[in-house]
Design a protein around this motif. Structure first.
Motif, PDB file in Angstrom:
ATOM      1  N   VAL A  43       0.812  -1.221   0.000  1.00  0.00           N
ATOM      2  CA  VAL A  43       0.000   0.000   0.000  1.00  0.00           C
ATOM      3  C   VAL A  43       0.838   1.260   0.000  1.00  0.00           C
ATOM      4  CG1 VAL A  43      -1.909  -1.115   1.256  1.00  0.00           C
ATOM      5  CG2 VAL A  43      -0.125   0.044   2.544  1.00  0.00           C
ATOM      6  N   TRP A  44       0.232   2.328  -0.515  1.00  0.00           N
ATOM      7  CA  TRP A  44       0.725   3.688  -0.305  1.00  0.00           C
ATOM      8  C   TRP A  44      -0.523   4.581  -0.278  1.00  0.00           C
ATOM      9  CZ3 TRP A  44       4.641   6.032   1.751  1.00  0.00           C
ATOM     10  CH2 TRP A  44       4.775   7.418   1.597  1.00  0.00           C
ATOM     11  N   ALA A  45      -0.731   5.268   0.833  1.00  0.00           N
ATOM     12  CA  ALA A  45      -1.874   6.165   1.015  1.00  0.00           C
ATOM     13  C   ALA A  45      -3.189   5.552   0.520  1.00  0.00           C
ATOM     14  CB  ALA A  45      -1.601   7.491   0.298  1.00  0.00           C
ATOM     15  N   ILE A  63       4.879   1.133   0.883  1.00  0.00           N
ATOM     16  CA  ILE A  63       6.021   1.282  -0.027  1.00  0.00           C
ATOM     17  C   ILE A  63       6.673   2.657   0.136  1.00  0.00           C
ATOM     18  CG2 ILE A  63       5.348  -0.513  -1.660  1.00  0.00           C
ATOM     19  CD1 ILE A  63       4.513   1.816  -3.589  1.00  0.00           C
ATOM     20  N   GLY A  64       6.970   2.974   1.369  1.00  0.00           N
ATOM     21  CA  GLY A  64       7.706   4.178   1.720  1.00  0.00           C
ATOM     22  C   GLY A  64       8.180   3.998   3.148  1.00  0.00           C
ATOM     23  N   ALA A  65       8.990   4.970   3.624  1.00  0.00           N
ATOM     24  CA  ALA A  65       9.482   4.891   5.005  1.00  0.00           C
ATOM     25  C   ALA A  65       8.483   5.510   5.976  1.00  0.00           C
ATOM     26  CB  ALA A  65      10.830   5.602   5.107  1.00  0.00           C
ATOM     27  N   GLY A  66       7.828   6.583   5.563  1.00  0.00           N
ATOM     28  CA  GLY A  66       6.906   7.303   6.448  1.00  0.00           C
ATOM     29  C   GLY A  66       5.531   6.649   6.430  1.00  0.00           C
ATOM     30  N   VAL A  67       4.974   6.448   7.628  1.00  0.00           N
ATOM     31  CA  VAL A  67       3.679   5.762   7.722  1.00  0.00           C
ATOM     32  C   VAL A  67       2.585   6.706   8.219  1.00  0.00           C
ATOM     33  CG1 VAL A  67       4.534   3.406   7.951  1.00  0.00           C
ATOM     34  CG2 VAL A  67       4.369   4.854   9.981  1.00  0.00           C
ATOM     35  N   GLY A  88      17.187   1.314  -0.610  1.00  0.00           N
ATOM     36  CA  GLY A  88      17.755   2.239  -1.604  1.00  0.00           C
ATOM     37  C   GLY A  88      17.446   3.699  -1.334  1.00  0.00           C
ATOM     38  N   MET A  89      16.733   3.999  -0.248  1.00  0.00           N
ATOM     39  CA  MET A  89      16.393   5.398   0.032  1.00  0.00           C
ATOM     40  C   MET A  89      17.483   6.122   0.816  1.00  0.00           C
ATOM     41  SD  MET A  89      12.315   5.607   0.727  1.00  0.00           S
ATOM     42  CE  MET A  89      12.150   4.197   1.760  1.00  0.00           C
ATOM     43  N   ALA A  90      18.232   5.369   1.635  1.00  0.00           N
ATOM     44  CA  ALA A  90      19.194   6.032   2.530  1.00  0.00           C
ATOM     45  C   ALA A  90      20.283   6.749   1.737  1.00  0.00           C
ATOM     46  CB  ALA A  90      19.795   5.003   3.483  1.00  0.00           C
ATOM     47  N   ALA A 220      11.921  15.573   5.670  1.00  0.00           N
ATOM     48  CA  ALA A 220      11.101  14.630   6.454  1.00  0.00           C
ATOM     49  C   ALA A 220       9.623  14.756   6.069  1.00  0.00           C
ATOM     50  CB  ALA A 220      11.329  14.877   7.927  1.00  0.00           C
ATOM     51  N   ARG A 221       8.910  15.648   6.748  1.00  0.00           N
ATOM     52  CA  ARG A 221       7.508  15.932   6.429  1.00  0.00           C
ATOM     53  C   ARG A 221       7.266  17.414   6.674  1.00  0.00           C
ATOM     54  NH1 ARG A 221       7.509  11.769   4.045  1.00  0.00           N
ATOM     55  NH2 ARG A 221       6.110   9.975   4.305  1.00  0.00           N
ATOM     56  N   GLY A 222       6.424  18.034   5.835  1.00  0.00           N
ATOM     57  CA  GLY A 222       6.178  19.469   5.894  1.00  0.00           C
ATOM     58  C   GLY A 222       5.550  19.934   7.195  1.00  0.00           C
ATOM     59  N   PRO A 268      10.262  18.959  -5.238  1.00  0.00           N
ATOM     60  CA  PRO A 268       8.914  18.375  -5.086  1.00  0.00           C
ATOM     61  C   PRO A 268       8.895  16.978  -4.452  1.00  0.00           C
ATOM     62  CG  PRO A 268       9.654  18.114  -7.336  1.00  0.00           C
ATOM     63  CD  PRO A 268      10.782  18.784  -6.613  1.00  0.00           C
ATOM     64  N   HIS A 269       9.319  16.889  -3.180  1.00  0.00           N
ATOM     65  CA  HIS A 269       9.264  15.633  -2.427  1.00  0.00           C
ATOM     66  C   HIS A 269       9.965  14.494  -3.196  1.00  0.00           C
ATOM     67  CE1 HIS A 269       6.825  13.405   0.865  1.00  0.00           C
ATOM     68  NE2 HIS A 269       7.883  12.677   0.531  1.00  0.00           N
ATOM     69  N   ILE A 270      11.227  14.741  -3.484  1.00  0.00           N
ATOM     70  CA  ILE A 270      12.009  13.742  -4.251  1.00  0.00           C
ATOM     71  C   ILE A 270      13.290  13.330  -3.535  1.00  0.00           C
ATOM     72  CG2 ILE A 270      11.170  14.241  -6.581  1.00  0.00           C
ATOM     73  CD1 ILE A 270      14.336  15.845  -5.103  1.00  0.00           C
TER      74      ILE A 270
HETATM   75  C1  GLV Z   1       8.504   9.200   1.330  1.00  0.00           C
HETATM   76  O1  GLV Z   1       8.256  10.327   1.648  1.00  0.00           O
HETATM   77  C2  GLV Z   1       8.566   8.107   2.240  1.00  0.00           C
HETATM   78  O2  GLV Z   1       8.108   8.247   3.382  1.00  0.00           O
HETATM   79  O3  GLV Z   1       9.056   7.035   1.836  1.00  0.00           O
END
Ligand code: GLV
Ligand code: NAP
Length: 306
Positions: A43-45, A63-67, A88-90, A220-222, A268-270
């Protein structure tokens, strides 16, 4: 075994194809209302309706780090929530933060401006010892960022919820360590998760505690930044600039003052994008762990909020 895929803003077909290749014999399909019950979800959102219809899920893999988007939903307590760890995100986070830091420290934006008027003028480099970098969040991504920044010989401070020891990092923790951490830092990097405790954490009072001429990098997050307070401190000169990848409203509205502020860089959140192959390999391994009754790395603690 059945896996259902429900990821907003993600082109589903390549994921479904690669998931089927990585998990032969497993029924992998795109979720739609009324779909049959699945064992696992990717899932994502997702919408609330997704979890309302799938209360039997053993686990949902984000499929992201932030939940943060996931934890806003009502999800059966028997469904284990698992996030990506690194996948692969680090290294991308480390690239983004080092780029923003070095662009600021070596004044590359000024050289770009100079080039427009064919100006040949060398600028003094500030002492590196006068540019301590404070990293908020010493988790999977934060520690990788800290290591990369330390490679460039900047002094590195780190702040986390629980006490930590990280080579080459002066570690602070908890609310009681926050003011000392801020006062010891000139460049502030947030790699914190979005939780009730981190919401609005970067405001006029806290950002003012950074050394004068401070610089903010938010990957991180806005919602962690009170944007009006940030603008005020930039305009007053307490902060020299900011590199922002995340915003309270995304996409950042076209009339928002951050877009055109001369001291602000917007992306843009990349900072760290989800990589399909790495993520699928990690999720396949985690499903095997769940099936084998093993502990799964990256399991979300719902109470803690990350
Ligand atoms: C992206 O913002 C994430 O949380 O993976
Ligand atoms: P993580 O491994 O869970 O690490 C989180 C870190 O934050 C931990 O060190 C934790 O402390 C610390 N922390 C949490 N709450 C805190 C608090 N109230 N006070 C102090 N420290 C606190 O998470 P991660 O994988 O590194 O990811 C971090 C965040 O990056 C994600 O949640 C997401 O929001 C963001 N992100 C952004 C992008 C992008 O493209 N912009 C991409 C991926 C991720 P403890 O170690 O003590 O638990």
């Amino acid at each position: 075994m059945r896996i259902t895929f429900c990821c907003a803003q993600t082109q589903a077909e390549p994921w479904l194809m690669d998931l089927r290749a990585a998990l032969p014999g497993v029924d992998v399909s795109l979720w739609q209302p009324g779909a049959p019950p699945a064992d696992y979800a990717i899932v994502w959102a997702p919408p609330q309706a997704f979890f309302d219809e799938q209360p039997q899920l053993k686990a949902a893999f984000n499929i992201g780090a932030g939940v943060d988007a996931l934890l806003r939903l009502n999800i059966a307590p028997t469904t284990q929530l698992v996030r990506l760890d690194d996948a692969g995100m680090a290294v991308q986070m480390a690239e983004y933060v080092c780029h923003a830091l070095i662009r600021h420290y070596r004044q590359f934006a000024d050289y770009e401006t100079q080039q427009h008027s064919s100006t040949w003028s060398q600028r003094a480099i500030p002492l590196r010892s006068q540019m301590p970098v404070g990293i908020m969040g010493l988790g999977v991504l934060g520690q990788r960022v800290a290591r990369a920044v330390a490679q460039f010989d900047f002094p590195v401070n780190g702040w986390s919820r629980s006490a930590k020891q990280v080579d080459g990092v002066r570690c602070f923790h908890g609310e009681q360590g926050f003011s000392d951490f801020l006062a010891a830092s000139k460049v502030l990097v947030s790699v914190l998760p979005s939780t009730p405790q981190t919401r609005d954490l970067l405001n006029r009072r806290t950002l003012s505690q950074l050394k004068k001429g401070g610089y903010l990098i938010n990957v991180a997050r806005g919602v962690q930044v009170v944007e009006d307070d940030l603008l005020l401190l930039l305009n007053e000169g307490h902060l020299a600039g900011a590199a922002l990848d995340v915003f309270r409203t995304e996409p950042l509205p076209s009339a928002h003052p951050l877009w055109s502020h001369p001291k602000v860089t917007v992306t843009p959140h990349i900072a760290a994008l989800t990589l399909r192959q790495e993520s699928i390999a990690q999720i396949a391994a985690k499903i095997a762990d769940v099936e084998a009754g093993k502990a799964v790395a990256g399991t979300v603690d719902r109470q803690r909020g990350y």
